[in-house]
Design a protein around this motif. Structure first.
Motif, mmCIF file in Angstrom:
data_model
loop_
_atom_site.group_PDB
_atom_site.id
_atom_site.type_symbol
_atom_site.label_atom_id
_atom_site.label_comp_id
_atom_site.label_asym_id
_atom_site.label_seq_id
_atom_site.Cartn_x
_atom_site.Cartn_y
_atom_site.Cartn_z
ATOM 1 N N ILE A 127 0.854 -1.152 -0.055
ATOM 2 C CA ILE A 127 0.022 -0.038 0.017
ATOM 3 C C ILE A 127 0.913 1.331 0.220
ATOM 4 N N ALA A 147 -9.118 -1.953 1.720
ATOM 5 C CA ALA A 147 -9.332 -2.701 0.595
ATOM 6 C C ALA A 147 -8.496 -3.877 0.311
ATOM 7 N N ALA A 148 -7.141 -3.548 0.782
ATOM 8 C CA ALA A 148 -6.162 -4.578 0.779
ATOM 9 C C ALA A 148 -6.225 -5.896 1.453
ATOM 10 N N ASP A 187 -5.304 4.934 3.117
ATOM 11 C CA ASP A 187 -6.741 4.762 2.526
ATOM 12 C C ASP A 187 -6.809 3.697 1.626
ATOM 13 N N GLU A 188 -5.810 3.074 1.244
ATOM 14 C CA GLU A 188 -5.704 1.659 0.469
ATOM 15 C C GLU A 188 -5.798 0.658 1.539
ATOM 16 N N HIS A 200 -0.807 4.426 0.994
ATOM 17 C CA HIS A 200 -1.236 5.026 1.709
ATOM 18 C C HIS A 200 -2.094 4.495 2.595
#
Length: 221
Positions: free
Chosen positions: A207, A215-216, A211-212, A209
């Motif tokens: 990732i 989802a990861a 903000d990912e 950032h």
């Protein structure tokens, strides 16, 4: 449905702490009459490998490294670091927003770090986020430390999760090895002092950032 526990490394993953770590090391070198041997920018990655790594690097720049000298300076470095543990240290952008979302979704969230437990607790308290994590295991909490996978497994157990169903979020080879030894995936960060190296470790996810992150984690199933 059993939600995957998300376990975080601390230094270089949740927080940028290299500035305060290097400042403590340089105070040790100054006491020895050697001046500031480490650079806050150039040597930031070494700070993520711990106090002894910083001492060895600095002392190597003025001669051969004697492990007895490292042993003598180690407690002094920790004492200096504790005095000003949060002068420069900050959480990475979006970190706590990601933690909050993971908790909202039902993921157990905790910390497994090779920083001594008392220092890790103090730093998180100073940063105002200790209460956001179910538990914290430091370098001296157990009889072993990362990359021994039992450290990760015990962190998950104390957080109320299943050790076979977790992910380790980190920034170094130590984190990658720990997760692999435990038979679970790792997510490594591309930011921080070691960020430029993490792709070479081939984790299950990267990732750039926070903000990912959610989802990861979800993509791991």
């Amino acid at each position: 449905m059993l939600m995957r526990a998300v376990i975080f490394d601390l230094d270089g993953t949740l927080a940028e702490t290299s500035g305060d770590l290097i400042a403590a090391a340089n105070r040790c070198f100054a006491d020895l009459g050697l001046g500031a041997l480490l650079d806050p920018q150039e040597d930031a990655a070494t700070a993520m490998h711990g106090a002894r790594a910083m001492l060895r690097l600095g002392l190597s720049r003025v001669g051969e490294v004697d492990e007895a000298d490292v042993d003598r300076q180690y407690p002094r470095l920790l004492a200096y670091y504790e005095e000003e543990i949060d002068r420069h240290s900050t959480l990475f952008p979006g970190a706590m927003e990601a933690v909050a979302e993971l908790r909202r979704l039902g993921h157990p969230v905790a910390i497994c770090t090779n920083k001594p437990e008392a220092l890790a607790e103090k730093l998180l308290d100073r940063l105002g986020v200790r209460g956001d994590f179910a538990c914290l295991i430091g370098a001296d909490t157990l009889a072993m430390r990362k990359p021994d996978p039992e450290c990760l497994r015990e962190t998950v157990r104390r957080a109320g999760g299943d050790p076979a169903h977790c992910v380790l979020v980190g920034d170094t080879e130590t984190d990658r090895i720990t997760a692999r030894a435990a038979g679970v995936p790792s997510i490594l960060v591309r930011f921080g002092p070691n960020g430029h190296r993490t792709a070479d470790l081939h984790p299950e996810a990267l990732i750039g950032h926070y903000d990912e992150l959610v989802a990861a984690v979800q993509a791991l199933g």
